[in-house]
Design a protein around this motif. Structure first.
Motif, PDB file in Angstrom:
ATOM      1  N   ARG A 146       0.848  -1.189   0.000  1.00  0.00           N
ATOM      2  CA  ARG A 146       0.000   0.000   0.000  1.00  0.00           C
ATOM      3  C   ARG A 146       0.883   1.238   0.000  1.00  0.00           C
ATOM      4  O   ARG A 146       1.850   1.319   0.750  1.00  0.00           O
ATOM      5  N   ASN A 152      -2.218   4.257  -4.618  1.00  0.00           N
ATOM      6  CA  ASN A 152      -2.783   2.920  -4.605  1.00  0.00           C
ATOM      7  C   ASN A 152      -3.526   2.640  -5.907  1.00  0.00           C
ATOM      8  O   ASN A 152      -4.065   3.555  -6.544  1.00  0.00           O
ATOM      9  N   PRO A 189      -8.212  -5.424  -1.206  1.00  0.00           N
ATOM     10  CA  PRO A 189      -7.377  -4.685  -0.261  1.00  0.00           C
ATOM     11  C   PRO A 189      -7.291  -5.392   1.090  1.00  0.00           C
ATOM     12  O   PRO A 189      -8.249  -6.005   1.562  1.00  0.00           O
ATOM     13  N   TYR A 230      -2.329  -4.926  -1.393  1.00  0.00           N
ATOM     14  CA  TYR A 230      -3.432  -5.169  -2.308  1.00  0.00           C
ATOM     15  C   TYR A 230      -3.180  -6.476  -3.045  1.00  0.00           C
ATOM     16  O   TYR A 230      -2.099  -6.677  -3.610  1.00  0.00           O
TER      17      TYR A 230
END
Length: 455
Positions: free
Chosen positions: A291, A296, A329, A334
């Protein structure tokens, strides 16, 4: 307790949503082949389910245009290449759903909102229109004569207009995107942000395409959309280099109810996109990212991915364009699924000259009407090129109607018509002589109709 959550797009599934809605009206009495009026049963159904005018399919055999007063329909018979036949009392009268020269975003929004029950707040139509106006600029048309899965209709449009549609969890809206080339300047994912040991690559050889055949200009909306003989035209594209490289063809057929007659340029655009996208089978990638705050990744976003397992023909490390298709997430990373997005590049000004091609026999053509089924409204400076292909006859059903009407256009629109086939007006009725040996005069022959009408 166990809770399973699904996004709103599941409301479009065939077991939940059909378009048009099923109609409950039926004929009160037999309708002769030349009849022009019909009454609906049960009493009052006209005001409940039928608009003031439109199209209906009677008994699944004939499409007619109608105007309505209460339960009484005034009919114009044998529309959309169907034949006027006798219909029995009790034959169903199904309301048809028509889209005529509309933006695919507007069509999808209408199907989702009015037939699948998706709340309008989930559909950012202004964003969709901005996207299609900037990157698509094509219009689509269809008459849907029988209740059909909303999911199927939307899936057809997504394929044939080259779109992506997905549910955005974070924004709580449905996103629409026109597929296009991913910039080489897009954010790059590599060793500095991909978690070590998480990269997975899956080959998808069955996704390869070397030939695509797009059937368009549907003849009869009551026949199956997968019947090749129900389409006037076909646009085919063959990538011989790909077939040589792979040693075999990979053929895909597209049956388009959404591309009307004259839309060869739209069908050829679809073929170019499909071959450009799938001439090399796209790979699927899975990996995890750290992250990184505002940088992102976004679901549906386009990026560049580079890693040592991804190599060019010389064995050097390479980058490939990807589009994220799944995003999971967690607190520190992710989980990502993405697909390779190689693409063909189009000239952004490709609509400065709008191409209309008539490649099958038609009667009473209006060029402006055909244009408006395919493209947005023309403006000063646009060019329209129309081609009547070799061996194609544009004719007329009556001497009172021109075979080819140029139509009305804004000032400053340049129009070129290239006739390789024929434009011919209806022939005049021949003369008739008087009775043999009698004194009565015969009738003279009558003039033929106008072939090409321009003003």
């Amino acid at each position: 307790y166990s809770i399973t959550a699904k996004d709103v797009l599941i409301l479009a599934d065939g077991d939940r949503a059909q378009a048009p809605l099923v109609s409950q009206g039926f004929l009160t009495a037999e309708l002769a082949a030349d009849g022009t009026s019909a009454t609906l049963n049960p009493s009052g159904i006209g005001n409940l389910e039928y608009p003031a005018s439109g199209y209906v399919a009677i008994g699944g055999k004939e499409i007619v245009a109608f105007t309505r007063s209460s339960d009484t329909l005034t009919l114009t018979r044998a529309q959309f290449e169907t034949e006027a036949v006798v219909h029995d009392a009790g034959d169903r009268v199904q309301l048809c759903l028509q889209y005529s020269g509309e933006d695919p975003g507007d069509i999808i929004a209408d199907l989702l909102e009015n037939y699948a029950g998706v709340p309008a707040g989930y559909i950012p139509i202004s964003q969709w229109n901005a996207e299609t106006s900037a990157f698509l600029r094509r219009l689509y048309s269809s008459l849907i004569a029988e209740p059909t899965s909303v999911n199927s209709l939307i899936s057809e449009l997504i394929e044939q207009a080259a779109l992506a549609l997905w549910w955005d969890d974070s924004a709580q809206i449905i996103r629409l995107q026109v597929l296009r080339q991913i910039s080489t300047e897009a954010d790059d994912y590599g060793d500095e942000n991909v978690l070590q040991g998480t990269l997975g690559i899956t080959e998808q050889p069955d996704a390869r395409i070397s030939q695509i055949w797009t059937y368009f200009a549907q003849v009869n909306p009551l026949k199956a959309v997968t019947d090749a003989d129900n389409f006037r035209s076909i646009a085919a594209l063959v990538d011989l280099e790909s077939e040589t490289d792979y040693g075999s063809p990979a053929i895909v057929k597209v049956f388009s109810r959404w591309i009307p007659a004259g839309g060869r340029a739209v069908a050829e655009r679809l073929n170019d996109i499909k071959i450009g996208r799938f001439r090399t089978a796209p790979r699927k990638f899975t990996f995890s990212l750290f992250r990184r705050g505002p940088e992102n990744p976004a679901l549906g976003g386009g990026y560049q991915l580079n890693a040592w397992p991804i190599q060019d023909p010389t064995g050097a490390r390479d980058s490939v364009p990807i589009q994220i298709t799944r995003l999971n997430p967690s607190s520190d990373a992710y989980g990502i699924e993405a697909e390779e997005m190689r693409f063909v590049t189009f000239d952004e000004d490709d609509l400065s000259n709008r191409l209309i091609i008539y490649d099958s026999a038609l009667n009473n053509v209006n060029l402006r009407t055909t244009h408006d089924l395919l493209y947005p409204p023309p403006v000063d400076g646009d060019e329209v090129t129309c081609i009547v292909e070799a061996n194609v006859v544009i004719g007329s059903v009556s001497t009172a109607l021109p075979a080819f009407n140029l139509g009305d256009w804004p000032a400053g629109v340049a129009i070129e018509v290239i006739v390789r086939g024929r434009i011919q007006g209806a022939g005049g009725r021949g003369g008739q002589g008087g009775p043999y040996g009698g004194s009565e005069a015969g009738e003279p022959g009558y003039d033929g109709g106008t072939a090409l009408y321009t003003r």
